[in-house]
Design a protein around this motif. Structure first.
Motif, PDB file in Angstrom:
ATOM      1  N   PRO A   1      55.498  -1.814 -50.400  1.00  0.00           N
ATOM      2  CA  PRO A   1      56.270  -2.153 -51.613  1.00  0.00           C
ATOM      3  C   PRO A   1      57.333  -1.106 -51.950  1.00  0.00           C
ATOM      4  CG  PRO A   1      53.902  -2.423 -51.996  1.00  0.00           C
ATOM      5  CD  PRO A   1      54.049  -1.746 -50.672  1.00  0.00           C
ATOM      6  N   LEU A   2      57.046   0.157 -51.669  1.00  0.00           N
ATOM      7  CA  LEU A   2      58.036   1.207 -51.945  1.00  0.00           C
ATOM      8  C   LEU A   2      59.195   1.115 -50.951  1.00  0.00           C
ATOM      9  CD1 LEU A   2      55.619   4.109 -52.823  1.00  0.00           C
ATOM     10  CD2 LEU A   2      57.621   3.479 -54.185  1.00  0.00           C
ATOM     11  N   ARG A   3      58.865   0.819 -49.723  1.00  0.00           N
ATOM     12  CA  ARG A   3      59.936   0.697 -48.722  1.00  0.00           C
ATOM     13  C   ARG A   3      60.780  -0.547 -49.001  1.00  0.00           C
ATOM     14  NH1 ARG A   3      56.315   3.066 -43.942  1.00  0.00           N
ATOM     15  NH2 ARG A   3      57.414   5.034 -43.646  1.00  0.00           N
ATOM     16  N   ALA A   4      60.139  -1.570 -49.573  1.00  0.00           N
ATOM     17  CA  ALA A   4      60.888  -2.801 -49.881  1.00  0.00           C
ATOM     18  C   ALA A   4      61.968  -2.545 -50.932  1.00  0.00           C
ATOM     19  CB  ALA A   4      59.919  -3.881 -50.365  1.00  0.00           C
ATOM     20  N   LEU A   5      61.833  -1.456 -51.669  1.00  0.00           N
ATOM     21  CA  LEU A   5      62.860  -1.125 -52.671  1.00  0.00           C
ATOM     22  C   LEU A   5      64.098  -0.507 -52.025  1.00  0.00           C
ATOM     23  CD1 LEU A   5      60.640   0.404 -55.528  1.00  0.00           C
ATOM     24  CD2 LEU A   5      61.666  -1.875 -55.439  1.00  0.00           C
ATOM     25  N   GLY A   6      64.048  -0.270 -50.729  1.00  0.00           N
ATOM     26  CA  GLY A   6      65.232   0.204 -50.001  1.00  0.00           C
ATOM     27  C   GLY A   6      65.591   1.641 -50.279  1.00  0.00           C
ATOM     28  N   PRO A   7      64.744   2.593 -49.885  1.00  0.00           N
ATOM     29  CA  PRO A   7      65.098   4.006 -50.095  1.00  0.00           C
ATOM     30  C   PRO A   7      66.388   4.364 -49.350  1.00  0.00           C
ATOM     31  CG  PRO A   7      63.190   3.802 -48.620  1.00  0.00           C
ATOM     32  CD  PRO A   7      63.473   2.428 -49.141  1.00  0.00           C
ATOM     33  N   SER A   8      67.150   5.295 -49.910  1.00  0.00           N
ATOM     34  CA  SER A   8      68.381   5.698 -49.229  1.00  0.00           C
ATOM     35  C   SER A   8      68.057   6.522 -47.984  1.00  0.00           C
ATOM     36  CB  SER A   8      69.288   6.485 -50.176  1.00  0.00           C
ATOM     37  OG  SER A   8      68.553   7.517 -50.785  1.00  0.00           O
ATOM     38  N   ASN A   9      66.863   7.101 -47.946  1.00  0.00           N
ATOM     39  CA  ASN A   9      66.414   7.809 -46.745  1.00  0.00           C
ATOM     40  C   ASN A   9      64.894   7.750 -46.701  1.00  0.00           C
ATOM     41  OD1 ASN A   9      66.542   9.237 -44.400  1.00  0.00           O
ATOM     42  ND2 ASN A   9      67.144  11.193 -45.332  1.00  0.00           N
ATOM     43  N   ASP A  10      64.354   7.648 -45.498  1.00  0.00           N
ATOM     44  CA  ASP A  10      62.903   7.593 -45.312  1.00  0.00           C
ATOM     45  C   ASP A  10      62.572   8.571 -44.185  1.00  0.00           C
ATOM     46  OD1 ASP A  10      60.339   7.004 -44.431  1.00  0.00           O
ATOM     47  OD2 ASP A  10      60.584   4.826 -44.506  1.00  0.00           O
ATOM     48  N   THR A  11      61.984   9.716 -44.560  1.00  0.00           N
ATOM     49  CA  THR A  11      61.738  10.762 -43.544  1.00  0.00           C
ATOM     50  C   THR A  11      60.273  10.790 -43.107  1.00  0.00           C
ATOM     51  OG1 THR A  11      61.244  12.472 -45.179  1.00  0.00           O
ATOM     52  CG2 THR A  11      63.566  12.210 -44.558  1.00  0.00           C
ATOM     53  N   ILE A  12      59.505   9.757 -43.455  1.00  0.00           N
ATOM     54  CA  ILE A  12      58.063   9.805 -43.160  1.00  0.00           C
ATOM     55  C   ILE A  12      57.832   9.605 -41.663  1.00  0.00           C
ATOM     56  CG2 ILE A  12      55.803   8.803 -43.664  1.00  0.00           C
ATOM     57  CD1 ILE A  12      57.037   7.831 -46.348  1.00  0.00           C
ATOM     58  N   THR A  13      57.150  10.576 -41.081  1.00  0.00           N
ATOM     59  CA  THR A  13      56.877  10.527 -39.652  1.00  0.00           C
ATOM     60  C   THR A  13      55.659  11.415 -39.360  1.00  0.00           C
ATOM     61  OG1 THR A  13      57.856  10.841 -37.470  1.00  0.00           O
ATOM     62  CG2 THR A  13      58.484  12.446 -39.118  1.00  0.00           C
ATOM     63  N   THR A  14      55.185  11.371 -38.135  1.00  0.00           N
ATOM     64  CA  THR A  14      54.044  12.218 -37.786  1.00  0.00           C
ATOM     65  C   THR A  14      54.532  13.630 -37.493  1.00  0.00           C
ATOM     66  OG1 THR A  14      52.829  10.323 -36.960  1.00  0.00           O
ATOM     67  CG2 THR A  14      52.114  12.477 -36.163  1.00  0.00           C
ATOM     68  N   VAL A  15      53.954  14.594 -38.212  1.00  0.00           N
ATOM     69  CA  VAL A  15      54.418  15.983 -38.071  1.00  0.00           C
ATOM     70  C   VAL A  15      53.210  16.904 -37.878  1.00  0.00           C
ATOM     71  CG1 VAL A  15      56.510  15.728 -39.468  1.00  0.00           C
ATOM     72  CG2 VAL A  15      54.362  16.336 -40.594  1.00  0.00           C
ATOM     73  N   PRO A  16      53.422  18.068 -37.212  1.00  0.00           N
ATOM     74  CA  PRO A  16      52.334  19.052 -37.147  1.00  0.00           C
ATOM     75  C   PRO A  16      52.070  19.638 -38.533  1.00  0.00           C
ATOM     76  CG  PRO A  16      54.346  19.953 -36.195  1.00  0.00           C
ATOM     77  CD  PRO A  16      54.639  18.514 -36.528  1.00  0.00           C
ATOM     78  N   MET A  17      50.882  20.190 -38.722  1.00  0.00           N
ATOM     79  CA  MET A  17      50.523  20.700 -40.057  1.00  0.00           C
ATOM     80  C   MET A  17      51.464  21.821 -40.514  1.00  0.00           C
ATOM     81  SD  MET A  17      48.251  18.640 -40.875  1.00  0.00           S
ATOM     82  CE  MET A  17      47.422  19.191 -42.360  1.00  0.00           C
ATOM     83  N   THR A  18      52.046  22.539 -39.572  1.00  0.00           N
ATOM     84  CA  THR A  18      52.981  23.613 -39.928  1.00  0.00           C
ATOM     85  C   THR A  18      54.278  23.064 -40.522  1.00  0.00           C
ATOM     86  OG1 THR A  18      53.666  23.537 -37.636  1.00  0.00           O
ATOM     87  CG2 THR A  18      52.197  25.339 -38.243  1.00  0.00           C
TER      88      THR A  18
ATOM     89  N   HIS B   1      47.782  17.075 -37.139  1.00  0.00           N
ATOM     90  CA  HIS B   1      48.984  16.366 -37.548  1.00  0.00           C
ATOM     91  C   HIS B   1      48.742  15.555 -38.819  1.00  0.00           C
ATOM     92  CE1 HIS B   1      50.015  17.285 -33.399  1.00  0.00           C
ATOM     93  NE2 HIS B   1      51.293  17.100 -33.755  1.00  0.00           N
ATOM     94  N   ALA B   2      49.818  15.275 -39.514  1.00  0.00           N
ATOM     95  CA  ALA B   2      49.748  14.363 -40.667  1.00  0.00           C
ATOM     96  C   ALA B   2      50.946  13.427 -40.572  1.00  0.00           C
ATOM     97  CB  ALA B   2      49.790  15.148 -41.964  1.00  0.00           C
ATOM     98  N   TYR B   3      50.834  12.314 -41.245  1.00  0.00           N
ATOM     99  CA  TYR B   3      51.952  11.363 -41.345  1.00  0.00           C
ATOM    100  C   TYR B   3      52.568  11.637 -42.715  1.00  0.00           C
ATOM    101  CZ  TYR B   3      54.178   6.700 -41.093  1.00  0.00           C
ATOM    102  OH  TYR B   3      55.064   5.649 -41.039  1.00  0.00           O
ATOM    103  N   ALA B   4      53.727  12.240 -42.722  1.00  0.00           N
ATOM    104  CA  ALA B   4      54.217  12.775 -43.997  1.00  0.00           C
ATOM    105  C   ALA B   4      55.739  12.765 -44.064  1.00  0.00           C
ATOM    106  CB  ALA B   4      53.700  14.194 -44.179  1.00  0.00           C
ATOM    107  N   GLY B   5      56.234  12.777 -45.273  1.00  0.00           N
ATOM    108  CA  GLY B   5      57.684  12.828 -45.475  1.00  0.00           C
ATOM    109  C   GLY B   5      58.034  12.299 -46.863  1.00  0.00           C
ATOM    110  N   ILE B   6      59.292  11.949 -47.026  1.00  0.00           N
ATOM    111  CA  ILE B   6      59.798  11.577 -48.361  1.00  0.00           C
ATOM    112  C   ILE B   6      60.551  10.255 -48.313  1.00  0.00           C
ATOM    113  CG2 ILE B   6      61.283  12.294 -50.279  1.00  0.00           C
ATOM    114  CD1 ILE B   6      60.946  15.128 -49.553  1.00  0.00           C
ATOM    115  N   LEU B   7      60.311   9.440 -49.330  1.00  0.00           N
ATOM    116  CA  LEU B   7      61.176   8.279 -49.584  1.00  0.00           C
ATOM    117  C   LEU B   7      62.150   8.707 -50.682  1.00  0.00           C
ATOM    118  CD1 LEU B   7      58.367   5.544 -49.719  1.00  0.00           C
ATOM    119  CD2 LEU B   7      59.934   5.997 -47.817  1.00  0.00           C
ATOM    120  N   TRP B   8      63.431   8.670 -50.367  1.00  0.00           N
ATOM    121  CA  TRP B   8      64.466   9.143 -51.301  1.00  0.00           C
ATOM    122  C   TRP B   8      65.174   7.957 -51.958  1.00  0.00           C
ATOM    123  CZ3 TRP B   8      65.855  14.464 -51.688  1.00  0.00           C
ATOM    124  CH2 TRP B   8      65.303  15.311 -50.732  1.00  0.00           C
ATOM    125  N   TYR B   9      65.410   8.071 -53.255  1.00  0.00           N
ATOM    126  CA  TYR B   9      66.165   7.040 -53.985  1.00  0.00           C
ATOM    127  C   TYR B   9      67.103   7.759 -54.961  1.00  0.00           C
ATOM    128  CZ  TYR B   9      61.947   4.402 -52.637  1.00  0.00           C
ATOM    129  OH  TYR B   9      60.891   3.840 -51.956  1.00  0.00           O
TER     130      TYR B   9
END
Ligand SMILES: Cc1cc2nc3c(=O)[nH]c(=O)nc-3n(C[C@H](O)[C@H](O)[C@H](O)COP(=O)(O)OP(=O)(O)OC[C@H]3O[C@@H](n4cnc5c(N)ncnc54)[C@H](O)[C@@H]3O)c2cc1C
Length: 499
Positions: free
Chosen positions: A307-324, A230-238
């Motif tokens: 600090p990046l989250r403090a900028l208030g992303p419009s979406n935060d999809t970062i979560t623990t996901v399988p490698m696939t 698993h990895a902790y992965a995703g996108i901060l969108w602005y």
């Protein structure tokens, strides 16, 4: 040398006994008759389909296309090309078909029928055939709780990617994929089947790990896997308008002294087309994003991302996901598309460099490209080790890769101009060397390796393919050996003299 040659073809002899006219008329069918796979020549109805690359903007027109199904097929095609003074260009998918140039004197060897992945869970290795795509390995490895050093695209070819180096989402932790290769099986320019590893053909083995596709046609490759599930992965969108402040905060993160090799991030501008396959919430919209790929305790990443989250992303999809589930995060095209693009290495991403990048590629860009990204490098990628191959490390802070879709010929010029504009904006901070896999244009091959490595590669090319039969996207020309510079390759005779 471990000679794996099986019954070398006698087409060469038979052809040489025919008159020229006979040869021209009968040669293709003779090649076809010895192949388990398929031969397609321009006169065949399926030629346009056969010559197509993943990058649909590239109009490649080879002398013939062969779809080999086995190493024997590859050897037959190589011997045939040699006999008829043709060249051979191996292609897994055609993701990097652009730099190949004219193929009018070449047989295009498309390896897409040579698929197959075997995982050895005890040794933590994979052996894959030449046409295998990354997603196939990622999924097979995951069934054993293992992960591969795959790139962002699920359908980039394992072989092309690895021969050029291979920067995965885990690259800061583990370095280049090429430097985790255990063995390469290939057909050399004289039609022989060879296995190169640490004990056999060490020079060739060194060259194949980051030196690109100039040294033979690879039929299979064996490499290490890692016990990661698993990895902790995703996108901060602005919104794209917030690009400068977001990317400055991201730049600070990449320069943080506490940054672990376990964390890889990408700062990126995205202009997503209004296509049905794009998820509705982001379809047709433009963004500045920060992609995050972290191995280890999510809390460690959260601390650094605050600090990046403090900028208030419009979406935060970062979560623990399988490698696939890592590939979909980067959203690379999964079907063949027409595109143009290019990359460069950034020596040091200063605040001025970031301003220049954001101005050229962000909300004020002259032409919106699908994606312009800065991938953070460093960590293990920057540490050359004695056991590494031709591309021992990448000595640069970041790699920039810009790509635009070219759905109509009239869009080619604006896309190309915009890609050049982003490169020009970063030119002051660009490294003098370049990363082969992200070079979508023909570039001076000497810039892909250290000077010493480049000269050694040319000598090895001279030893294994003095006639330059094998044609790579980023080609290394053979170089006659004037002297031995102490790297053990100076006096290497051609393979044909080493039986
Ligand atoms: C959308 C996209 C995402 C990407 N993501 C990444 C990434 O995350 N990390 C990264 O490092 N790179 C990445 N790349 C670059 C990619 O690694 C290169 O384009 C690579 O060359 C693709 O390999 P391929 O076999 O799919 O392409 P091809 O165009 O089929 O092959 C490229 C070259 O590899 C050689 N080659 C291929 N197969 C063989 C063979 N059997 N024997 C000998 N030589 C062979 C040939 O010289 C060939 O010209 C990406 C590219 C794109 C377009």
């Amino acid at each position: 040398m471990q000679d794996l040659t099986q019954a070398p073809m006698n087409i060469g002899k038979e052809l040489s006994e025919m008159s020229t006219d006979q040869t021209q008329l009968r040669a293709p069918s003779r090649l076809a008759s010895v192949l388990a796979g398929k031969l397609v020549i321009p006169e065949h109805a399926g030629f346009d389909e056969a010559r197509r690359a993943f990058n649909l903007a590239i109009d490649q027109r080879p002398a013939a296309v062969v779809f080999p199904e086995s190493p024997q097929d590859v050897a037959a095609a190589v011997l045939f090309a040699r006999e008829f003074d043709l060249r051979v260009a191996a292609q897994g998918t055609g993701h990097n078909a652009g730099p190949l140039g004219s193929l009018e004197d070449a047989i295009l060897l498309k390896t897409e029928r040579m698929r197959g992945v075997s995982i050895d869970p005890a040794r933590r290795t994979a052996r894959v055939e030449a046409g295998t795509l990354w997603l196939e390995v990622v999924e097979a490895a995951a069934q054993h709780g293992l992960a591969a050093l795959a790139g962002s695209s699920p359908n980039v070819g394992v072989v092309g990617y690895t021969l050029g180096g291979g920067i995965s989402f885990l690259a800061r932790k583990y370095g280049l994929a090429a430097n985790h290769v255990r063995a390469v099986e290939l057909v050399t320019a004289d039609g022989r089947r060879v296995r190169a590893d640490r004990e056999h053909e060490p020079d060739l083995f060194w060259a194949l790990r980051g030196g690109g596709g100039s040294f033979g046609v690879v039929t299979a490759i064996e490499f290490e896997l890692f016990p990661i599930t698993h990895a902790y992965a995703g996108i901060l969108w602005y919104p794209i308008e917030r690009g400068p402040e977001v990317l400055h905060a991201w730049r600070e993160l990449t320069h943080s002294e506490q940054l672990p090799d376990e964390l890889t991030t990408i700062g990126r501008f995205l202009n997503l087309p209004p296509l049905p396959e794009i998820p509705e919430p982001v379809r047709g919209k433009s963004f500045a994003v920060v992609e995050v790929y972290h191995l280890g305790d999510p809390a460690d990443a959260d601390h650094l991302l605050a600090p990046l989250r403090a900028l208030g992303p419009s979406n935060d999809t970062i979560t623990t996901v399988p490698m696939t589930a890592l590939h979909p995060i980067h959203m690379d095209p999964e079907q063949p598309v027409p595109y143009d693009g290019d990359g460069l290495l950034v020596d040091h991403l200063s605040t001025d460099a970031l301003d220049a990048f954001a101005e050229a590629a962000g909300a004020n860009a002259q032409f919106p490209l699908l994606s312009v990204e800065l991938r953070h490098l460093g960590g293990e990628l920057g540490r050359p080790r004695p056991e590494h191959g031709a591309l021992a490390s990448i000595n640069a802070d970041h790699v920039m890769f810009a790509i635009g879709i070219v759905p109509a010929p009239e869009l080619e010029a604006p896309v190309r101009t915009q890609v050049q504009a982003v490169k020009a904006a970063l030119a002051r901070w660009a490294a003098s060397h370049m990363y082969l896999n992200f070079a979508e244009t023909q570039q001076d091959a000497a810039t892909f390796w250290t000077e010493q490595a480049y000269h050694r590669l040319r000598r090895i090319k001279n030893a294994v393919d003095p006639d330059n039969l094998i044609r790579a996207n980023h080609a290394i020309e053979p170089r006659a050996v004037a002297r031995d510079d102490g790297h053990g390759t100076g006096a290497l005779p051609p393979l044909t003299q080493r039986r």
